[in-house]
Design a protein around this motif. Sequence first.
Motif, PDB file in Angstrom:
ATOM      1  N   THR A  15       7.113  -1.109 -16.117  1.00 21.29           N
ATOM      2  CA  THR A  15       7.395  -1.943 -14.939  1.00 21.29           C
ATOM      3  C   THR A  15       6.217  -1.890 -13.973  1.00 21.29           C
ATOM      4  OG1 THR A  15       9.770  -1.615 -15.129  1.00 21.29           O
ATOM      5  CG2 THR A  15       8.944  -2.191 -12.938  1.00 21.29           C
ATOM      6  N   TRP A  16       5.659  -0.706 -13.793  1.00 24.33           N
ATOM      7  CA  TRP A  16       4.521  -0.575 -12.875  1.00 24.33           C
ATOM      8  C   TRP A  16       3.325  -1.374 -13.389  1.00 24.33           C
ATOM      9  CZ3 TRP A  16       3.748   0.243  -8.081  1.00 24.33           C
ATOM     10  CH2 TRP A  16       2.462   0.500  -7.605  1.00 24.33           C
ATOM     11  N   ASP A  17       3.062  -1.317 -14.696  1.00 25.55           N
ATOM     12  CA  ASP A  17       1.946  -2.084 -15.259  1.00 25.55           C
ATOM     13  C   ASP A  17       2.154  -3.573 -15.007  1.00 25.55           C
ATOM     14  OD1 ASP A  17       0.734   0.193 -16.124  1.00 25.55           O
ATOM     15  OD2 ASP A  17       1.392   0.019 -18.219  1.00 25.55           O
ATOM     16  N   ALA A  18       3.390  -4.056 -15.216  1.00 28.28           N
ATOM     17  CA  ALA A  18       3.680  -5.484 -15.008  1.00 28.28           C
ATOM     18  C   ALA A  18       3.557  -5.841 -13.529  1.00 28.28           C
ATOM     19  CB  ALA A  18       5.093  -5.803 -15.519  1.00 28.28           C
ATOM     20  N   PHE A  19       3.977  -4.934 -12.674  1.00 29.25           N
ATOM     21  CA  PHE A  19       3.884  -5.169 -11.227  1.00 29.25           C
ATOM     22  C   PHE A  19       2.423  -5.262 -10.800  1.00 29.25           C
ATOM     23  CE2 PHE A  19       3.957  -3.407  -6.828  1.00 29.25           C
ATOM     24  CZ  PHE A  19       4.685  -4.420  -6.233  1.00 29.25           C
ATOM     25  N   GLN A  20       1.600  -4.356 -11.325  1.00 28.50           N
ATOM     26  CA  GLN A  20       0.182  -4.351 -10.973  1.00 28.50           C
ATOM     27  C   GLN A  20      -0.524  -5.589 -11.529  1.00 28.50           C
ATOM     28  OE1 GLN A  20      -0.285  -2.254  -8.511  1.00 28.50           O
ATOM     29  NE2 GLN A  20      -1.901  -1.047  -9.431  1.00 28.50           N
ATOM     30  N   THR A  48       0.835  -1.203   0.000  1.00 31.27           N
ATOM     31  CA  THR A  48       0.000   0.000   0.000  1.00 31.27           C
ATOM     32  C   THR A  48       0.872   1.256   0.000  1.00 31.27           C
ATOM     33  OG1 THR A  48      -1.752  -1.155   1.177  1.00 31.27           O
ATOM     34  CG2 THR A  48      -1.804   1.245   1.262  1.00 31.27           C
ATOM     35  N   LEU A  49       1.921   1.241   0.812  1.00 28.64           N
ATOM     36  CA  LEU A  49       2.811   2.407   0.878  1.00 28.64           C
ATOM     37  C   LEU A  49       3.533   2.626  -0.449  1.00 28.64           C
ATOM     38  CD1 LEU A  49       4.280   1.987   4.470  1.00 28.64           C
ATOM     39  CD2 LEU A  49       2.647   3.709   3.692  1.00 28.64           C
ATOM     40  N   VAL A  50       3.997   1.533  -1.061  1.00 26.45           N
ATOM     41  CA  VAL A  50       4.671   1.647  -2.368  1.00 26.45           C
ATOM     42  C   VAL A  50       3.728   2.299  -3.372  1.00 26.45           C
ATOM     43  CG1 VAL A  50       5.516   0.292  -4.337  1.00 26.45           C
ATOM     44  CG2 VAL A  50       6.328  -0.228  -2.022  1.00 26.45           C
ATOM     45  N   LYS A  51       2.465   1.862  -3.338  1.00 25.22           N
ATOM     46  CA  LYS A  51       1.476   2.399  -4.277  1.00 25.22           C
ATOM     47  C   LYS A  51       1.242   3.896  -4.022  1.00 25.22           C
ATOM     48  CE  LYS A  51      -2.733   0.485  -6.222  1.00 25.22           C
ATOM     49  NZ  LYS A  51      -3.701  -0.591  -6.080  1.00 25.22           N
ATOM     50  N   MET A  52       1.115   4.255  -2.762  1.00 25.90           N
ATOM     51  CA  MET A  52       0.868   5.666  -2.437  1.00 25.90           C
ATOM     52  C   MET A  52       2.069   6.540  -2.777  1.00 25.90           C
ATOM     53  SD  MET A  52      -1.154   5.389   1.198  1.00 25.90           S
ATOM     54  CE  MET A  52      -1.407   7.163   1.330  1.00 25.90           C
ATOM     55  N   ILE A  53       3.271   6.062  -2.448  1.00 32.56           N
ATOM     56  CA  ILE A  53       4.485   6.840  -2.730  1.00 32.56           C
ATOM     57  C   ILE A  53       4.632   7.035  -4.244  1.00 32.56           C
ATOM     58  CG2 ILE A  53       7.008   6.825  -2.623  1.00 32.56           C
ATOM     59  CD1 ILE A  53       6.679   5.269   0.058  1.00 32.56           C
ATOM     60  N   ARG A  54       4.393   5.958  -4.992  1.00 34.25           N
ATOM     61  CA  ARG A  54       4.512   6.066  -6.452  1.00 34.25           C
ATOM     62  C   ARG A  54       3.530   7.099  -6.998  1.00 34.25           C
ATOM     63  NH1 ARG A  54       1.761   4.610 -10.711  1.00 34.25           N
ATOM     64  NH2 ARG A  54       2.888   4.532 -12.712  1.00 34.25           N
ATOM     65  N   VAL A 111      11.441  11.298  -7.140  1.00 33.34           N
ATOM     66  CA  VAL A 111      11.455   9.842  -7.344  1.00 33.34           C
ATOM     67  C   VAL A 111      12.223   9.202  -6.197  1.00 33.34           C
ATOM     68  CG1 VAL A 111      12.313   7.979  -8.806  1.00 33.34           C
ATOM     69  CG2 VAL A 111      11.222   9.966  -9.839  1.00 33.34           C
ATOM     70  N   GLN A 112      11.582   8.236  -5.543  1.00 33.05           N
ATOM     71  CA  GLN A 112      12.215   7.533  -4.425  1.00 33.05           C
ATOM     72  C   GLN A 112      12.967   6.317  -4.962  1.00 33.05           C
ATOM     73  OE1 GLN A 112      11.727   8.977  -1.169  1.00 33.05           O
ATOM     74  NE2 GLN A 112      11.065  10.516  -2.628  1.00 33.05           N
ATOM     75  N   ARG A 113      13.913   5.862  -4.158  1.00 33.52           N
ATOM     76  CA  ARG A 113      14.765   4.749  -4.613  1.00 33.52           C
ATOM     77  C   ARG A 113      14.051   3.413  -4.359  1.00 33.52           C
ATOM     78  NH1 ARG A 113      20.692   6.076  -2.329  1.00 33.52           N
ATOM     79  NH2 ARG A 113      19.609   5.772  -0.364  1.00 33.52           N
ATOM     80  N   MET A 114      12.875   3.261  -4.988  1.00 30.25           N
ATOM     81  CA  MET A 114      12.077   2.043  -4.802  1.00 30.25           C
ATOM     82  C   MET A 114      12.326   1.069  -5.947  1.00 30.25           C
ATOM     83  SD  MET A 114       8.384   3.367  -3.425  1.00 30.25           S
ATOM     84  CE  MET A 114       7.762   3.962  -4.997  1.00 30.25           C
ATOM     85  N   CYS A 115      12.117  -0.218  -5.662  1.00 22.44           N
ATOM     86  CA  CYS A 115      12.268  -1.221  -6.722  1.00 22.44           C
ATOM     87  C   CYS A 115      11.410  -0.879  -7.937  1.00 22.44           C
ATOM     88  CB  CYS A 115      11.868  -2.605  -6.197  1.00 22.44           C
ATOM     89  SG  CYS A 115      13.010  -3.289  -4.970  1.00 22.44           S
ATOM     90  N   LEU A 143       2.328   9.686  -5.548  1.00 23.74           N
ATOM     91  CA  LEU A 143       2.811  11.030  -5.196  1.00 23.74           C
ATOM     92  C   LEU A 143       3.960  11.453  -6.096  1.00 23.74           C
ATOM     93  CD1 LEU A 143       2.647  10.770  -1.309  1.00 23.74           C
ATOM     94  CD2 LEU A 143       1.314  12.324  -2.740  1.00 23.74           C
ATOM     95  N   GLN A 144       4.831  10.495  -6.445  1.00 23.06           N
ATOM     96  CA  GLN A 144       5.951  10.905  -7.297  1.00 23.06           C
ATOM     97  C   GLN A 144       5.522  11.070  -8.756  1.00 23.06           C
ATOM     98  OE1 GLN A 144       8.731   7.994  -5.994  1.00 23.06           O
ATOM     99  NE2 GLN A 144       8.275   6.569  -7.637  1.00 23.06           N
ATOM    100  N   VAL A 145       4.534  10.295  -9.196  1.00 25.68           N
ATOM    101  CA  VAL A 145       4.004  10.505 -10.550  1.00 25.68           C
ATOM    102  C   VAL A 145       3.369  11.895 -10.647  1.00 25.68           C
ATOM    103  CG1 VAL A 145       2.170   9.779 -12.140  1.00 25.68           C
ATOM    104  CG2 VAL A 145       3.690   8.063 -11.142  1.00 25.68           C
ATOM    105  N   ALA A 146       2.733  12.330  -9.554  1.00 26.97           N
ATOM    106  CA  ALA A 146       2.126  13.674  -9.522  1.00 26.97           C
ATOM    107  C   ALA A 146       3.184  14.755  -9.306  1.00 26.97           C
ATOM    108  CB  ALA A 146       1.077  13.739  -8.412  1.00 26.97           C
ATOM    109  N   GLU A 147       4.467  14.329  -9.189  1.00 24.27           N
ATOM    110  CA  GLU A 147       5.599  15.239  -8.958  1.00 24.27           C
ATOM    111  C   GLU A 147       5.436  16.033  -7.656  1.00 24.27           C
ATOM    112  OE1 GLU A 147       6.383  17.491 -12.487  1.00 24.27           O
ATOM    113  OE2 GLU A 147       6.836  15.695 -13.654  1.00 24.27           O
TER     114      GLU A 147
END
Length: 215
Positions: A208-213, A138-144, A154-158, A146-150
Amino acid sequence: METPRNPHAITERLREGLSRIGMAMRIDEWNRSKASGLNPTQLAILTLLEGRGADGLGVREIAAHLGVSQPTATDSINALERKACLKKRPEAGDRRAVRVVPTAEGLAILKASDTGDGLAATALGALDDREQEDLLLTLVKMIRRLQVAEAIPVQRMCVTCRHFSPFAHADAARPHHCHFVDAAFGQRDLRVDCRDHDEADPASRAATWDAFQAG
Ligand code: SF4
């Protein structure tokens, strides 16, 4: 007993809940601060710089990661420099700009201040494995988001790393692959701030995000 009426949307109650967790984390930060002799912003700067390597970070990057203005970041950087916790080096090709790197003394103070047993860590440790994993996702999703919205850098996430291949393996316990260490790993090992992170280009990040989802 009458069912209580719910005056707030669930998003509002979640935000209130996250705010309470944030309060516990701020108490942890102040406790670390008292033990180290550095204020929470100074500790946050050292934490950010730790693991950034010999290149360190520029003042603008530090300010963006901390969500503070450049003058505020500069004040804290100057205070840390006076305490011999970091050094400034001229930026290659631009002598007016500086790179900021931690000193051995600064890293030693940071290490000594981190007891790892604060209020937030204790509450997280009380969750069972499944709850921890669900919260991490859930946190990865929320952080992503926020960073897509600039809204945040960009955080150093997988999920933003060029070394990451989501669901590359059939093994349900370790479906992902990290090409940096050439090893499979599981959902609960997803990194949020990895020092070996190498930012993928925007198109690759989206794929990568699409494949992860989809996995
Ligand atoms: S290098 Fe780090 S961020 Fe990148 S895939 Fe490997 S573990 Fe994840």
